[in-house]
Motif scaffolding. Structure first.
Motif, short mmCIF file in Angstrom:
data_model
loop_
_atom_site.label_atom_id
_atom_site.label_comp_id
_atom_site.label_asym_id
_atom_site.label_seq_id
_atom_site.Cartn_x
_atom_site.Cartn_y
_atom_site.Cartn_z
N LEU A 8 44.31 22.68 91.01
CA LEU A 8 42.80 22.93 90.55
C LEU A 8 42.64 23.06 89.20
O LEU A 8 43.32 24.06 88.81
CB LEU A 8 42.20 24.16 91.43
CG LEU A 8 40.96 24.63 91.00
CD1 LEU A 8 39.82 23.49 91.47
CD2 LEU A 8 40.53 25.87 91.77
N SER A 166 35.02 13.02 93.31
CA SER A 166 34.79 14.54 93.08
C SER A 166 35.41 15.23 94.43
O SER A 166 35.83 16.30 94.35
CB SER A 166 33.49 14.78 93.11
OG SER A 166 32.64 14.35 94.51
N ILE A 169 40.61 16.90 95.00
CA ILE A 169 40.90 18.13 94.09
C ILE A 169 41.74 17.80 92.83
O ILE A 169 41.44 18.61 91.75
CB ILE A 169 41.47 19.40 94.83
CG1 ILE A 169 41.22 20.65 94.01
CG2 ILE A 169 43.07 19.01 95.43
CD1 ILE A 169 41.67 21.98 94.97
N SER A 172 39.63 17.38 89.77
CA SER A 172 38.82 18.58 89.42
C SER A 172 38.83 19.06 87.98
O SER A 172 38.07 19.79 87.41
CB SER A 172 39.19 19.98 90.08
OG SER A 172 40.80 20.18 89.76
N TYR A 178 33.85 23.68 90.04
CA TYR A 178 34.50 22.79 91.29
C TYR A 178 34.61 23.56 92.64
O TYR A 178 34.95 24.71 92.46
CB TYR A 178 35.92 22.40 91.20
CG TYR A 178 36.36 21.35 92.08
CD1 TYR A 178 36.15 19.98 91.94
CD2 TYR A 178 37.11 21.58 93.19
CE1 TYR A 178 36.48 18.98 92.49
CE2 TYR A 178 37.44 20.50 94.06
CZ TYR A 178 37.32 19.24 93.80
OH TYR A 178 37.52 18.31 94.59
#
Length: 218
Positions: A8, A166, A169, A172, A178
């Protein structure tokens, strides 16, 4: 249980799912929801933010000694959380270490409730267990991209996010905020300095989470 390390904003997070049959889920939920019936707003932790930040929710942080509310019995969850943390740490390229964790909060939210952006202190990792969650009308935790470049995304590269999928992940990093795809019974472990919030809840199904912090030791 399904475990997976994900990236992330280039930061490792861990996502798993905890089997509801392995602990006293309904007893814990009953206690929390009964507390919620007594008062939909319980936010002693955020009193310091009044006047410049908004919170609207019921949660137990910094109010555990309040005799108006019953403290949930989390004992059946302790071995499951311990196992999940071990799996997470064993999946990371880190030196051998020990850890301690403590459950610091439960949150209970309904339509129009929200929680301001924050980080967790005095710990290395934090975790959110989604005890009750609307799998159709998603109201997940929103994470903020605090990488230096993120401030340029909207103004300098306003269309870059349109190129990426989107829901993946790994993409991100091109977004300022997010939402991780989340379902009921999911557990997410993330670095404690990762800023996050809960925007206005859209579902009328009560959203219940349990939050714990993890401290590592050499």
């Amino acid at each position: 249980m399904k475990e997976k390390i994900k990236s992330l904003f280039g930061i490792p997070i861990y996502q798993s799912s905890i089997d509801k049959k392995l602990y006293e889920k309904q007893k814990i939920l009953k206690t929390i929801l009964n507390n919620f019936k007594k008062s939909q707003i319980r936010s002693n932790w955020s009193k310091w933010s009044e006047g410049f930040a908004s919170n609207k929710l019921h949660h137990s942080n910094s109010d555990e000694l309040n005799t108006k509310f019953k403290q949930p019995n989390y004992s059946s969850l302790i071995p499951l959380y311990t196992s999940e943390i071990k799996t997470f740490l064993n999946s990371m390229p880190i030196k051998k270490c020990s850890f301690k964790f403590n459950i610091v909060n439960y949150t209970c939210m309904t339509e129009d409730h929200h929680m301001m952006s924050h980080i967790h202190t005095n710990c290395d990792f934090s975790a959110v267990h989604y005890l009750q969650f609307d799998n159709k009308i998603k109201d997940p935790t929103v994470f903020k991209n605090t990488n230096d470049y993120s401030k340029f995304i909207c103004n300098v590269y306003p269309k870059i996010d349109k190129t990426f999928i989107s829901s993946e992940i790994e993409n991100s990093w091109v977004y300022q905020y997010y939402k991780i795809e989340t379902n009921e019974d999911d557990l997410i472990i993330f670095p404690a300095m990762l800023e996050h919030s809960v925007p206005d809840i859209k579902s009328d199904k009560t959203r219940v989470t349990i939050v714990f912090n993890i401290k590592l030791y050499e």
